[in-house]
Every structure is written in C-alpha cells, then in structure tokens.
Write an enzyme that holds these catalytic residues in place. Structure first.
Site, PDB file in Angstrom:
ATOM      1  N   LYS A  21      29.339  36.208  23.729  1.00  0.00           N
ATOM      2  CA  LYS A  21      30.742  36.375  24.104  1.00  0.00           C
ATOM      3  C   LYS A  21      30.919  37.375  25.254  1.00  0.00           C
ATOM      4  CE  LYS A  21      32.518  34.838  19.640  1.00  0.00           C
ATOM      5  NZ  LYS A  21      33.328  35.197  18.456  1.00  0.00           N
TER       6      LYS A  21
ATOM      7  N   PHE B   7      44.625  36.318  13.673  1.00  0.00           N
ATOM      8  CA  PHE B   7      43.749  36.767  14.761  1.00  0.00           C
ATOM      9  C   PHE B   7      43.677  35.796  15.931  1.00  0.00           C
ATOM     10  CE2 PHE B   7      41.161  34.578  11.557  1.00  0.00           C
ATOM     11  CZ  PHE B   7      40.536  33.590  12.332  1.00  0.00           C
TER      12      PHE B   7
ATOM     13  N   THR C  54      29.996  38.398  10.146  1.00  0.00           N
ATOM     14  CA  THR C  54      31.084  38.329  11.131  1.00  0.00           C
ATOM     15  C   THR C  54      31.616  39.706  11.505  1.00  0.00           C
ATOM     16  OG1 THR C  54      31.725  36.182  10.262  1.00  0.00           O
ATOM     17  CG2 THR C  54      33.365  37.325  11.572  1.00  0.00           C
TER      18      THR C  54
ATOM     19  N   ARG D 276      24.982  41.472  15.611  1.00  0.00           N
ATOM     20  CA  ARG D 276      26.360  41.983  15.484  1.00  0.00           C
ATOM     21  C   ARG D 276      26.366  43.445  15.057  1.00  0.00           C
ATOM     22  NH1 ARG D 276      28.781  36.564  12.845  1.00  0.00           N
ATOM     23  NH2 ARG D 276      29.648  35.630  14.743  1.00  0.00           N
TER      24      ARG D 276
ATOM     25  N   ASN E  73      33.273  40.306  18.010  1.00  0.00           N
ATOM     26  CA  ASN E  73      32.001  40.438  17.293  1.00  0.00           C
ATOM     27  C   ASN E  73      30.793  39.946  18.084  1.00  0.00           C
ATOM     28  OD1 ASN E  73      32.199  37.659  17.049  1.00  0.00           O
ATOM     29  ND2 ASN E  73      32.775  37.713  14.894  1.00  0.00           N
TER      30      ASN E  73
ATOM     31  N   HIS F 208      28.812  33.845  18.478  1.00  0.00           N
ATOM     32  CA  HIS F 208      29.272  32.726  17.648  1.00  0.00           C
ATOM     33  C   HIS F 208      28.063  31.879  17.287  1.00  0.00           C
ATOM     34  CE1 HIS F 208      31.564  29.274  16.195  1.00  0.00           C
ATOM     35  NE2 HIS F 208      30.709  28.539  16.874  1.00  0.00           N
TER      36      HIS F 208
END
Length: 151
Positions: free
Chosen positions: A21, A70, A104, A118, A128, A131
């Site tokens: 991410k 969220f 997560t 993570r 986080n 994915h």
C-alpha cells in the site's frame, strides 16, 4: 488466463493478490525489503505493477465495504499515492502471504506476531500497509481487477 498463470495452476500452485500500500511505497527503501521477505518465504512474484488510483477505482475495489465506518478513510488512504499490486504464487500462496503480513491490526500484530510485515511496518487498522486475498474466489476476482489481461 495467460499461459503463465495456467502453467502455475497446473503445477498445483495457488495464486493470490498482494498489495504493498501507499505508505510502504512512499519509502523507497522498504519495497526491496518486502520483495526479499516474499522470496524468502518461497512465494514467487509472477507479475507486478505500480498503480495510482482515482477515487472511483478505490470505491469500485472496496465496494463491499461501502457502508462500513472505515470506507471513506480506506479509499482516501489508497488514493494518497502509488502502490504496488502483485500476483504471488506457491502451493499455498494465500495462507503463506497472509501469514507473512500478519493480523489486520498492526498493534495486535506487534503483540501477537511481532515478526510479521504489518507488525514491522503497519501504521493503523486502516493504514495497515498490505493486502492479501482471503480465498481462491477473492484472489481470482481481485487479480482480475488489477491484471485483467491475466485472465
């Protein structure tokens, strides 16, 4: 499906989608570390691409979360900068990648699985850093979203 993916599936390999991410990709030193962690766990990087999403791209991908608290924050996060989408393969790619990235919530990961990605790099429950598909069906759908030519 491309011949490369067909061949992987014939050899009993499973494929999964991995996302690195925007917060990971914002730090150029982290991406090679993550690639090395993937390879160390015997996950093969079949294909990858850099992605920059519009808000509508994020909304389409995360449509199932549209009514969750969220959703807006997640879409904003995923449009905040470039990120990397990867197809990973191994006999148990989904399980292996999810084990490598960990829970997560990064805070829980730091407590219960401190060696996961993570735990090491995640910021918050929304930010986080990674994915991973949760099933074969999700993997196929998600991979098609990022790599339509693969199918």
């Amino acid at each position: 499906m491309t011949s490369n993916l067909r061949q992987l599936l014939k050899t009993n390999s499973q494929i999964t989608l991995a996302l690195l991410k925007p917060d990971i990709c914002a730090n150029p030193a982290l991406v090679p570390k993550i690639r090395q962690a993937i390879l160390t766990k015997n996950l093969n990087i079949v294909q990858e691409r850099s992605v920059i999403w519009s808000l509508s791209d994020a909304q389409r991908f995360y449509a199932e979360h549209q009514h969750k608290f969220f959703y807006e924050r997640l879409c904003g996060y995923m449009t905040s900068g470039p990120f990397i989408a990867m197809i990973l393969a191994s006999p148990t790619a989904i399980r292996d990648w999810r084990a490598l990235i960990g829970p997560t919530h990064p805070v829980r990961a730091r407590i219960h699985q401190p060696d996961t990605l993570r735990a090491l790099y995640g910021l918050t429950d929304t930010r986080n850093s990674f994915h991973g598909s949760d099933s074969d069906k999700s993997a196929e759908k998600e991979i098609q979203f990022f790599f339509p030519e693969a199918f």
